[in-house]
Enzyme design. Structure first.
Site, PDB file in Angstrom:
ATOM      1  N   LYS A  23       0.860  -1.198   0.059  1.00 18.81           N
ATOM      2  CA  LYS A  23      -0.155  -0.041   0.001  1.00 18.81           C
ATOM      3  C   LYS A  23       1.043   1.185  -0.092  1.00 18.81           C
ATOM      4  O   LYS A  23       2.122   1.105   0.290  1.00 18.81           O
ATOM      5  CB  LYS A  23      -0.896  -0.091   1.168  1.00 18.81           C
ATOM      6  CG  LYS A  23      -0.103   0.151   2.655  1.00 18.81           C
ATOM      7  CD  LYS A  23       0.157   1.261   3.035  1.00 18.81           C
ATOM      8  CE  LYS A  23       0.807   1.001   4.486  1.00 18.81           C
ATOM      9  NZ  LYS A  23       1.623   2.561   4.989  1.00 18.81           N
ATOM     10  N   GLY A 112       8.004   0.351   4.301  1.00 25.84           N
ATOM     11  CA  GLY A 112       6.895   1.386   4.630  1.00 25.84           C
ATOM     12  C   GLY A 112       5.758   1.113   3.727  1.00 25.84           C
ATOM     13  O   GLY A 112       4.593   1.660   3.881  1.00 25.84           O
ATOM     14  N   ASP A 150      -2.298  -2.066  10.184  1.00 27.52           N
ATOM     15  CA  ASP A 150      -2.359  -2.398   8.560  1.00 27.52           C
ATOM     16  C   ASP A 150      -3.046  -3.842   8.106  1.00 27.52           C
ATOM     17  O   ASP A 150      -3.082  -3.507   6.681  1.00 27.52           O
ATOM     18  CB  ASP A 150      -0.971  -1.834   8.035  1.00 27.52           C
ATOM     19  CG  ASP A 150      -0.445  -0.436   7.854  1.00 27.52           C
ATOM     20  OD1 ASP A 150      -1.233   0.206   8.032  1.00 27.52           O
ATOM     21  OD2 ASP A 150       0.790  -0.232   8.249  1.00 27.52           O
TER      22      ASP A 150
END
Length: 316
Positions: A23, A112, A150
């Site tokens: 993402k 990340g 997440d």
């Protein structure tokens, strides 16, 4: 807990493979630190076409193997979120987590992009299919949220507005395909350290806060990259750049190469560059690669679906 006589009836043989995306954060506003140490987040996630493949098979004991980029940096035991996902899913249905997990990494490690969270989501989906559990999507989301903030988005995919710690999701309309160049800078940025640096910067002088996400949502609904580009924003960017000043050079290089805009994605150190077309993204990626401001450059597009079972090849 099932007994040995019934287990064989509901444990099919074979394996299940799931593809799951990384993402990028197109927008990230960070509230003040709460008493429990967390920050309230408002973020817009987009799933992009960097995909891990996770294959789960029935086995005698739980095991985990990882291949692909950065595999040697990852634990293959209970420290890995994918392992924890297998234990959680098995506990949820009252079974032992007797599966072998193979992860083929394409989402860069420590980039990340929530690759570890993606793999955990993939394990939940794969075990649900392999064991023919029919655990409803709602319950999968609940399990995902227990694993990390997440993980639910990796199940969800597409484009979503996240609130709370990012785990409370609402689907966002995103017309058209957006083209990205992802530049992975040298060095790791630990999320907790970036949050701590943001708290410090705010005490010292409060970096500017973003306006609400409304204009970003409108640009996504319009499917207009030119409209979206100036609206990309991340309140953690100042802290990430403070801890890793080299990110400034990376951001500058992408825009100079022809990207519409660049942003640190999440807590970094990935920089995401929005490009006007697929061809432009290839050109920007090639130029940024040649400048030497990052360790890896990838071209991707989004939105793409969340964790999904790969159909087994049909017999001819």
């Amino acid at each position: 807990m099932s007994d040995g006589n019934t287990a064989a009836a509901w444990v099919p043989t074979g394996s299940v493979t799931v593809r799951v995306p990384g993402k990028v954060n197109l927008y990230l506003a960070v509230g003040d630190r709460r008493e429990d140490g967390y920050h309230e987040l408002t973020t817009i996630f987009q799933a992009v076409s960097l995909l891990d493949e996770v294959t789960v098979r029935n086995a005698d004991v739980l095991s985990l193997d990882i291949v692909g980029e950065g595999a040697d940096k990852l634990p293959t035991d209970e420290r890995n979120l994918a392992w924890q996902a297998a234990e959680l899913m098995a506990e949820h249905v009252g079974r032992a987590p007797d599966v072998s997990i193979m992860i083929d990494k394409s989402i860069p490690v420590a980039g990340g992009m929530a690759g570890g969270s993606a793999d955990a989501a993939a394990v939940l989906v794969a075990m649900n299919s392999l064991w023919e559990l029919n655990v409803p999507r709602r319950d999968l989301r609940m399990l995902a949220a227990q694993l990390g903030s997440d993980v639910p988005f990796a199940l969800h995919g597409g484009t979503a507005l996240g609130t709370g710690r990012g785990e409370e999701l609402a689907t966002v309309l995103s017309r058209n395909t957006f083209h990205w160049v992802l530049a992975f800078a040298d060095g790791e940025l630990l999320t907790r350290k970036v949050f701590a640096e943001l708290d410090r910067l705010r005490r010292a002088g409060d970096p500017p806060r973003l306006p609400g996400p409304g204009p970003v949502l409108a640009a996504l609904a319009a499917g207009d990259a030119d409209q979206l580009a100036p609206l990309l924003g991340n309140e953690m960017q100042a802290a990430a750049v403070s801890l890793n000043p080299g990110l400034r050079r990376t951001l500058r290089a992408g825009v100079q190469a022809g990207a519409l805009a660049g942003i640190v994605s999440g807590s970094g150190p990935t920089c995401a560059f929005l490009c006007p077309s697929a061809a432009a993204a290839v050109d920007v990626g090639t130029e940024v690669s040649g400048v030497g401001v990052c360790r890896t450059v990838r071209v991707a597009s989004g939105p793409v679906a969340g964790a999904r079972v790969v159909p087994a090849p049909t017999e001819v």
